[in-house]
Scaffold this motif. Sequence first.
Motif, PDB file in Angstrom:
ATOM      1  N   PHE A  31       0.828  -1.191   0.000  1.00 28.58           N
ATOM      2  CA  PHE A  31       0.000   0.000   0.000  1.00 28.58           C
ATOM      3  C   PHE A  31       0.870   1.251   0.000  1.00 28.58           C
ATOM      4  O   PHE A  31       1.937   1.268   0.620  1.00 28.58           O
ATOM      5  CB  PHE A  31      -0.914   0.000   1.232  1.00 28.58           C
ATOM      6  CG  PHE A  31      -1.658  -1.278   1.427  1.00 28.58           C
ATOM      7  CD1 PHE A  31      -2.775  -1.573   0.670  1.00 28.58           C
ATOM      8  CD2 PHE A  31      -1.232  -2.211   2.374  1.00 28.58           C
ATOM      9  CE1 PHE A  31      -3.456  -2.777   0.846  1.00 28.58           C
ATOM     10  CE2 PHE A  31      -1.913  -3.400   2.558  1.00 28.58           C
ATOM     11  CZ  PHE A  31      -3.029  -3.687   1.785  1.00 28.58           C
ATOM     12  N   PRO A  32       0.443   2.315  -0.670  1.00 26.53           N
ATOM     13  CA  PRO A  32       1.226   3.554  -0.673  1.00 26.53           C
ATOM     14  C   PRO A  32       1.402   4.107   0.740  1.00 26.53           C
ATOM     15  O   PRO A  32       0.450   4.124   1.532  1.00 26.53           O
ATOM     16  CB  PRO A  32       0.373   4.496  -1.529  1.00 26.53           C
ATOM     17  CG  PRO A  32      -0.514   3.612  -2.336  1.00 26.53           C
ATOM     18  CD  PRO A  32      -0.767   2.400  -1.496  1.00 26.53           C
ATOM     19  N   ILE A  55      -6.280   6.877   6.580  1.00 26.78           N
ATOM     20  CA  ILE A  55      -6.934   5.878   5.726  1.00 26.78           C
ATOM     21  C   ILE A  55      -6.405   4.482   6.038  1.00 26.78           C
ATOM     22  O   ILE A  55      -7.165   3.507   6.089  1.00 26.78           O
ATOM     23  CB  ILE A  55      -6.715   6.223   4.247  1.00 26.78           C
ATOM     24  CG1 ILE A  55      -7.419   7.546   3.908  1.00 26.78           C
ATOM     25  CG2 ILE A  55      -7.230   5.104   3.342  1.00 26.78           C
ATOM     26  CD1 ILE A  55      -7.101   8.074   2.526  1.00 26.78           C
ATOM     27  N   LEU A  56      -5.110   4.380   6.290  1.00 26.46           N
ATOM     28  CA  LEU A  56      -4.504   3.078   6.598  1.00 26.46           C
ATOM     29  C   LEU A  56      -3.414   3.295   7.640  1.00 26.46           C
ATOM     30  O   LEU A  56      -2.451   4.024   7.398  1.00 26.46           O
ATOM     31  CB  LEU A  56      -3.909   2.473   5.324  1.00 26.46           C
ATOM     32  CG  LEU A  56      -3.548   1.000   5.351  1.00 26.46           C
ATOM     33  CD1 LEU A  56      -4.788   0.137   5.538  1.00 26.46           C
ATOM     34  CD2 LEU A  56      -2.822   0.595   4.075  1.00 26.46           C
ATOM     35  N   GLU A  57      -3.566   2.673   8.796  1.00 27.24           N
ATOM     36  CA  GLU A  57      -2.560   2.802   9.843  1.00 27.24           C
ATOM     37  C   GLU A  57      -1.447   1.781   9.636  1.00 27.24           C
ATOM     38  O   GLU A  57      -1.647   0.767   8.959  1.00 27.24           O
ATOM     39  CB  GLU A  57      -3.220   2.634  11.209  1.00 27.24           C
ATOM     40  CG  GLU A  57      -4.235   3.744  11.499  1.00 27.24           C
ATOM     41  CD  GLU A  57      -4.790   3.676  12.903  1.00 27.24           C
ATOM     42  OE1 GLU A  57      -4.734   2.580  13.513  1.00 27.24           O
ATOM     43  OE2 GLU A  57      -5.288   4.707  13.390  1.00 27.24           O
ATOM     44  N   PRO A  58      -0.249   2.022  10.190  1.00 27.69           N
ATOM     45  CA  PRO A  58       0.893   1.130   9.941  1.00 27.69           C
ATOM     46  C   PRO A  58       0.619  -0.334  10.278  1.00 27.69           C
ATOM     47  O   PRO A  58       0.989  -1.232   9.517  1.00 27.69           O
ATOM     48  CB  PRO A  58       1.996   1.710  10.825  1.00 27.69           C
ATOM     49  CG  PRO A  58       1.655   3.154  10.946  1.00 27.69           C
ATOM     50  CD  PRO A  58       0.152   3.214  10.976  1.00 27.69           C
ATOM     51  N   ASP A  59      -0.044  -0.601  11.411  1.00 28.39           N
ATOM     52  CA  ASP A  59      -0.309  -1.996  11.774  1.00 28.39           C
ATOM     53  C   ASP A  59      -1.317  -2.630  10.814  1.00 28.39           C
ATOM     54  O   ASP A  59      -1.238  -3.825  10.511  1.00 28.39           O
ATOM     55  CB  ASP A  59      -0.798  -2.103  13.221  1.00 28.39           C
ATOM     56  CG  ASP A  59      -2.037  -1.274  13.488  1.00 28.39           C
ATOM     57  OD1 ASP A  59      -2.288  -0.311  12.732  1.00 28.39           O
ATOM     58  OD2 ASP A  59      -2.760  -1.578  14.469  1.00 28.39           O
ATOM     59  N   GLU A  60      -2.255  -1.832  10.313  1.00 30.55           N
ATOM     60  CA  GLU A  60      -3.206  -2.356   9.333  1.00 30.55           C
ATOM     61  C   GLU A  60      -2.499  -2.671   8.015  1.00 30.55           C
ATOM     62  O   GLU A  60      -2.753  -3.718   7.406  1.00 30.55           O
ATOM     63  CB  GLU A  60      -4.312  -1.328   9.098  1.00 30.55           C
ATOM     64  CG  GLU A  60      -5.207  -1.120  10.307  1.00 30.55           C
ATOM     65  CD  GLU A  60      -6.126   0.071  10.157  1.00 30.55           C
ATOM     66  OE1 GLU A  60      -7.158   0.100  10.852  1.00 30.55           O
ATOM     67  OE2 GLU A  60      -5.814   0.981   9.354  1.00 30.55           O
ATOM     68  N   HIS A  72      -1.254 -15.292  -1.961  1.00 29.58           N
ATOM     69  CA  HIS A  72      -0.474 -15.185  -3.205  1.00 29.58           C
ATOM     70  C   HIS A  72      -1.009 -14.068  -4.104  1.00 29.58           C
ATOM     71  O   HIS A  72      -1.119 -14.231  -5.319  1.00 29.58           O
ATOM     72  CB  HIS A  72      -0.459 -16.524  -3.944  1.00 29.58           C
ATOM     73  CG  HIS A  72       0.135 -17.639  -3.145  1.00 29.58           C
ATOM     74  ND1 HIS A  72       1.492 -17.790  -2.966  1.00 29.58           N
ATOM     75  CD2 HIS A  72      -0.450 -18.642  -2.437  1.00 29.58           C
ATOM     76  CE1 HIS A  72       1.726 -18.847  -2.200  1.00 29.58           C
ATOM     77  NE2 HIS A  72       0.563 -19.381  -1.865  1.00 29.58           N
ATOM     78  N   GLU A  73      -1.331 -12.938  -3.467  1.00 30.62           N
ATOM     79  CA  GLU A  73      -1.780 -11.760  -4.193  1.00 30.62           C
ATOM     80  C   GLU A  73      -0.650 -10.750  -4.319  1.00 30.62           C
ATOM     81  O   GLU A  73       0.269 -10.718  -3.495  1.00 30.62           O
ATOM     82  CB  GLU A  73      -2.973 -11.114  -3.475  1.00 30.62           C
ATOM     83  CG  GLU A  73      -4.262 -11.893  -3.617  1.00 30.62           C
ATOM     84  CD  GLU A  73      -4.797 -11.824  -5.042  1.00 30.62           C
ATOM     85  OE1 GLU A  73      -5.063 -10.723  -5.537  1.00 30.62           O
ATOM     86  OE2 GLU A  73      -4.954 -12.908  -5.655  1.00 30.62           O
ATOM     87  N   ASN A  74      -0.722  -9.918  -5.345  1.00 30.58           N
ATOM     88  CA  ASN A  74       0.270  -8.878  -5.589  1.00 30.58           C
ATOM     89  C   ASN A  74      -0.296  -7.507  -5.248  1.00 30.58           C
ATOM     90  O   ASN A  74      -1.516  -7.321  -5.237  1.00 30.58           O
ATOM     91  CB  ASN A  74       0.708  -8.897  -7.059  1.00 30.58           C
ATOM     92  CG  ASN A  74       1.425 -10.178  -7.435  1.00 30.58           C
ATOM     93  OD1 ASN A  74       2.271 -10.666  -6.685  1.00 30.58           O
ATOM     94  ND2 ASN A  74       1.077 -10.738  -8.582  1.00 30.58           N
ATOM     95  N   PRO A  75       0.581  -6.541  -5.000  1.00 31.53           N
ATOM     96  CA  PRO A  75       0.083  -5.181  -4.743  1.00 31.53           C
ATOM     97  C   PRO A  75      -0.666  -4.627  -5.953  1.00 31.53           C
ATOM     98  O   PRO A  75      -0.303  -4.897  -7.092  1.00 31.53           O
ATOM     99  CB  PRO A  75       1.367  -4.383  -4.476  1.00 31.53           C
ATOM    100  CG  PRO A  75       2.410  -5.397  -4.119  1.00 31.53           C
ATOM    101  CD  PRO A  75       2.046  -6.633  -4.884  1.00 31.53           C
ATOM    102  N   LEU A  76      -1.702  -3.849  -5.691  1.00 31.64           N
ATOM    103  CA  LEU A  76      -2.422  -3.174  -6.758  1.00 31.64           C
ATOM    104  C   LEU A  76      -1.945  -1.735  -6.936  1.00 31.64           C
ATOM    105  O   LEU A  76      -2.181  -1.127  -7.978  1.00 31.64           O
ATOM    106  CB  LEU A  76      -3.931  -3.152  -6.472  1.00 31.64           C
ATOM    107  CG  LEU A  76      -4.651  -4.500  -6.430  1.00 31.64           C
ATOM    108  CD1 LEU A  76      -6.148  -4.280  -6.345  1.00 31.64           C
ATOM    109  CD2 LEU A  76      -4.312  -5.350  -7.644  1.00 31.64           C
ATOM    110  N   ARG A 176      -7.251   3.312  -4.925  1.00 31.93           N
ATOM    111  CA  ARG A 176      -8.128   3.693  -3.826  1.00 31.93           C
ATOM    112  C   ARG A 176      -8.415   2.470  -2.966  1.00 31.93           C
ATOM    113  O   ARG A 176      -8.379   1.327  -3.450  1.00 31.93           O
ATOM    114  CB  ARG A 176      -9.441   4.277  -4.363  1.00 31.93           C
ATOM    115  CG  ARG A 176      -9.237   5.500  -5.245  1.00 31.93           C
ATOM    116  CD  ARG A 176     -10.516   5.934  -5.906  1.00 31.93           C
ATOM    117  NE  ARG A 176     -11.475   6.448  -4.939  1.00 31.93           N
ATOM    118  CZ  ARG A 176     -12.733   6.779  -5.255  1.00 31.93           C
ATOM    119  NH1 ARG A 176     -13.171   6.610  -6.486  1.00 31.93           N
ATOM    120  NH2 ARG A 176     -13.538   7.254  -4.326  1.00 31.93           N
ATOM    121  N   ILE A 177      -8.708   2.726  -1.689  1.00 33.79           N
ATOM    122  CA  ILE A 177      -8.983   1.633  -0.755  1.00 33.79           C
ATOM    123  C   ILE A 177     -10.033   2.076   0.249  1.00 33.79           C
ATOM    124  O   ILE A 177     -10.071   3.243   0.661  1.00 33.79           O
ATOM    125  CB  ILE A 177      -7.690   1.176  -0.030  1.00 33.79           C
ATOM    126  CG1 ILE A 177      -7.972  -0.019   0.895  1.00 33.79           C
ATOM    127  CG2 ILE A 177      -7.057   2.328   0.749  1.00 33.79           C
ATOM    128  CD1 ILE A 177      -6.713  -0.625   1.511  1.00 33.79           C
TER     129      ILE A 177
END
Length: 220
Positions: A31-32, A55-60, A72-76, A176-177
Amino acid sequence: MFRRDLFILIAVTLVGSVTAFYASLADTPFFPASLQTSVGECPKHGDIPAHWRPILEPDEAFWFGHRLQALHENPLAPPNAAQEATLRFTLLANGGVATTVRVVEAEDGRFHLTGKWLKPCRDEGGCLVEKLLSPAEQERLEAAVKPLLRVPSYGCYGPVDSDISIMEVRDEGTYRIWHQLGSPNGELGAAGVVLLQLAGWPLAGNYRPSGSAPLRSLPE
């Protein structure tokens, strides 16, 4: 003696290479970093409504990325993502169940769906479904996702030990997330349940956003 020393050297090199590979994989940013400093507003229908938070905390970011790697997913998010428009819904259910449904738009405009789940699937590599959506299914998905796309990215707190619903979209170089801890309701819940149903998921437990019927459970 020389053969034995050579074997030890090769073994140490291989172990080091494998260790380095998995270390680099673990360090892959899913994640960015900007999401950790950008503030979003949880919708009014959230379990803790209308609160402002990153929007996204470090632990999340760490936990979500770890579970997506297990699937086995890649970053979007760019620059590590492919160019195709992609939608991915991930459900991290209480009790260890991890499920993801990814839809990619091909050059011809058709939607390709790939779904995976881990526990309690009996296949150690995770269970998998792949399908090309029919025109009717594609229309249904677009209708379900359209309201969510009008909402800015956000993250929502909720009750401890609740399920986590995560939706990601990559399109035309943007990312976006949206994610919620707790009851999967509103635009995110409505879009998530459609993706799970299109995958034909026999889920463990029920994923029941407001106003929707429960999904089937996995057979014992």
